[in-house]
Design a protein around this motif. Structure first.
Motif, mmCIF file in Angstrom:
data_model
loop_
_atom_site.group_PDB
_atom_site.id
_atom_site.type_symbol
_atom_site.label_atom_id
_atom_site.label_comp_id
_atom_site.label_asym_id
_atom_site.label_seq_id
_atom_site.Cartn_x
_atom_site.Cartn_y
_atom_site.Cartn_z
ATOM 1 N N GLN A 109 1.584 -10.533 10.765
ATOM 2 C CA GLN A 109 0.247 -10.766 10.204
ATOM 3 C C GLN A 109 -0.526 -9.458 10.087
ATOM 4 O O GLN A 109 -1.152 -9.191 9.060
ATOM 5 N N ASP A 110 -0.475 -8.641 11.133
ATOM 6 C CA ASP A 110 -1.158 -7.344 11.099
ATOM 7 C C ASP A 110 -0.600 -6.470 9.987
ATOM 8 O O ASP A 110 -1.349 -5.805 9.263
ATOM 9 N N ASN A 111 0.727 -6.470 9.842
ATOM 10 C CA ASN A 111 1.379 -5.662 8.816
ATOM 11 C C ASN A 111 0.949 -6.108 7.421
ATOM 12 O O ASN A 111 0.654 -5.279 6.552
ATOM 13 N N THR A 112 0.880 -7.403 7.200
ATOM 14 C CA THR A 112 0.444 -7.936 5.904
ATOM 15 C C THR A 112 -0.989 -7.507 5.615
ATOM 16 O O THR A 112 -1.303 -7.070 4.501
ATOM 17 N N LEU A 113 -1.855 -7.620 6.608
ATOM 18 C CA LEU A 113 -3.247 -7.208 6.444
ATOM 19 C C LEU A 113 -3.348 -5.714 6.167
ATOM 20 O O LEU A 113 -4.088 -5.287 5.270
ATOM 21 N N LEU A 114 -2.611 -4.908 6.909
ATOM 22 C CA LEU A 114 -2.651 -3.460 6.711
ATOM 23 C C LEU A 114 -2.132 -3.058 5.325
ATOM 24 O O LEU A 114 -2.672 -2.146 4.691
ATOM 25 N N LYS A 115 -1.107 -3.758 4.857
ATOM 26 C CA LYS A 115 -0.600 -3.475 3.504
ATOM 27 C C LYS A 115 -1.662 -3.792 2.455
ATOM 28 O O LYS A 115 -1.862 -3.031 1.504
ATOM 29 N N ALA A 116 -2.350 -4.906 2.621
ATOM 30 C CA ALA A 116 -3.406 -5.281 1.669
ATOM 31 C C ALA A 116 -4.537 -4.257 1.709
ATOM 32 O O ALA A 116 -5.058 -3.850 0.656
ATOM 33 N N GLN A 117 -4.915 -3.821 2.907
ATOM 34 C CA GLN A 117 -5.968 -2.813 3.028
ATOM 35 C C GLN A 117 -5.531 -1.492 2.407
ATOM 36 O O GLN A 117 -6.313 -0.823 1.727
ATOM 37 N N ASN A 119 -3.359 -1.066 -0.026
ATOM 38 C CA ASN A 119 -3.369 -1.230 -1.481
ATOM 39 C C ASN A 119 -4.790 -1.152 -2.031
ATOM 40 O O ASN A 119 -5.032 -0.520 -3.069
ATOM 41 N N ALA A 120 -5.733 -1.780 -1.339
ATOM 42 C CA ALA A 120 -7.122 -1.742 -1.787
ATOM 43 C C ALA A 120 -7.664 -0.314 -1.744
ATOM 44 O O ALA A 120 -8.348 0.125 -2.678
ATOM 45 N N LEU A 121 -7.351 0.424 -0.679
ATOM 46 C CA LEU A 121 -7.798 1.814 -0.580
ATOM 47 C C LEU A 121 -7.157 2.680 -1.657
ATOM 48 O O LEU A 121 -7.803 3.566 -2.232
ATOM 49 N N SER A 122 -5.900 2.420 -1.947
ATOM 50 C CA SER A 122 -5.205 3.178 -2.992
ATOM 51 C C SER A 122 -5.839 2.924 -4.355
ATOM 52 O O SER A 122 -6.056 3.857 -5.137
ATOM 53 N N GLU A 123 -6.148 1.658 -4.629
ATOM 54 C CA GLU A 123 -6.796 1.321 -5.903
ATOM 55 C C GLU A 123 -8.179 1.963 -5.989
ATOM 56 O O GLU A 123 -8.577 2.476 -7.036
ATOM 57 N N ARG A 124 -8.901 1.971 -4.887
ATOM 58 C CA ARG A 124 -10.232 2.583 -4.880
ATOM 59 C C ARG A 124 -10.127 4.088 -5.096
ATOM 60 O O ARG A 124 -10.923 4.684 -5.825
ATOM 61 N N ALA A 125 -9.150 4.719 -4.454
ATOM 62 C CA ALA A 125 -8.955 6.157 -4.629
ATOM 63 C C ALA A 125 -8.614 6.472 -6.079
ATOM 64 O O ALA A 125 -9.109 7.459 -6.650
ATOM 65 N N ASP A 126 -7.782 5.640 -6.699
ATOM 66 C CA ASP A 126 -7.448 5.830 -8.118
ATOM 67 C C ASP A 126 -8.698 5.712 -8.974
ATOM 68 O O ASP A 126 -8.910 6.500 -9.904
ATOM 69 N N PHE A 127 -9.543 4.728 -8.652
ATOM 70 C CA PHE A 127 -10.783 4.535 -9.410
ATOM 71 C C PHE A 127 -11.700 5.748 -9.265
ATOM 72 O O PHE A 127 -12.242 6.259 -10.236
#
Length: 141
Positions: A109-117, A119-127
């Motif tokens: 569960q922690d790993n799934t949450l960390l992966k989602a976070q 990905n969100a940070l990566s998308e924000r950095a790209d933006f």
């Protein structure tokens, strides 16, 4: 019929007194009173100092397959705590801890949450990178 194990433990410490084990086939479910009269370790106990949890049939099968043994009950959560043999030094006593299967579930569960976070940070950095590039393009025109 399949009957899950019952774990009888000391109310004061959580230490396991009796693990009835699982039963299947032509078996009959027993009452707590019958167990208190049947098991030698429970006979001499004051019933008010003992409690019991009933586990589902097959519960913690993976933990038992790994050599785990329920040695205590967490008095706050009423979850069984296991000891596992140390692969390097099997004779060294281990501290009881939550079941490895539960720990693995929590880590997944922690790993799934960390992966989602991530990905969100990566998308924000790209933006942010795109915004900076557009601003630089406007400044240098």
């Amino acid at each position: 019929m399949q009957i899950g194990m019952r774990i009888y433990y000391e109310l004061a410490t959580g230490n396991v007194i009796v693990n009835t084990g699982e039963r299947s086939g032509d078996v009959v479910a027993t009452t707590e009173e019958q167990d208190l009269a049947t098991y030698f370790a429970l006979r001499d106990r004051v019933p008010e100092t003992v409690n019991m949890i009933q586990l589902e049939y097959g519960a913690y099968a993976e933990d038992y397959a790994e050599g785990g043994t329920i040695t205590r009950i967490d008095l706050d959560t009423l979850e069984p705590l296991f000891t596992y043999p140390d692969p390097i030094d099997p004779e060294t006593p281990q501290e009881p801890r939550p079941a490895l299967s539960k720990q693995v579930e929590a880590l997944v569960q922690d790993n799934t949450l960390l992966k989602a976070q991530s990905n969100a940070l990566s998308e924000r950095a790209d933006f942010v990178e795109d915004v900076i590039a557009e601003m630089a393009e406007q400044v240098y025109k």
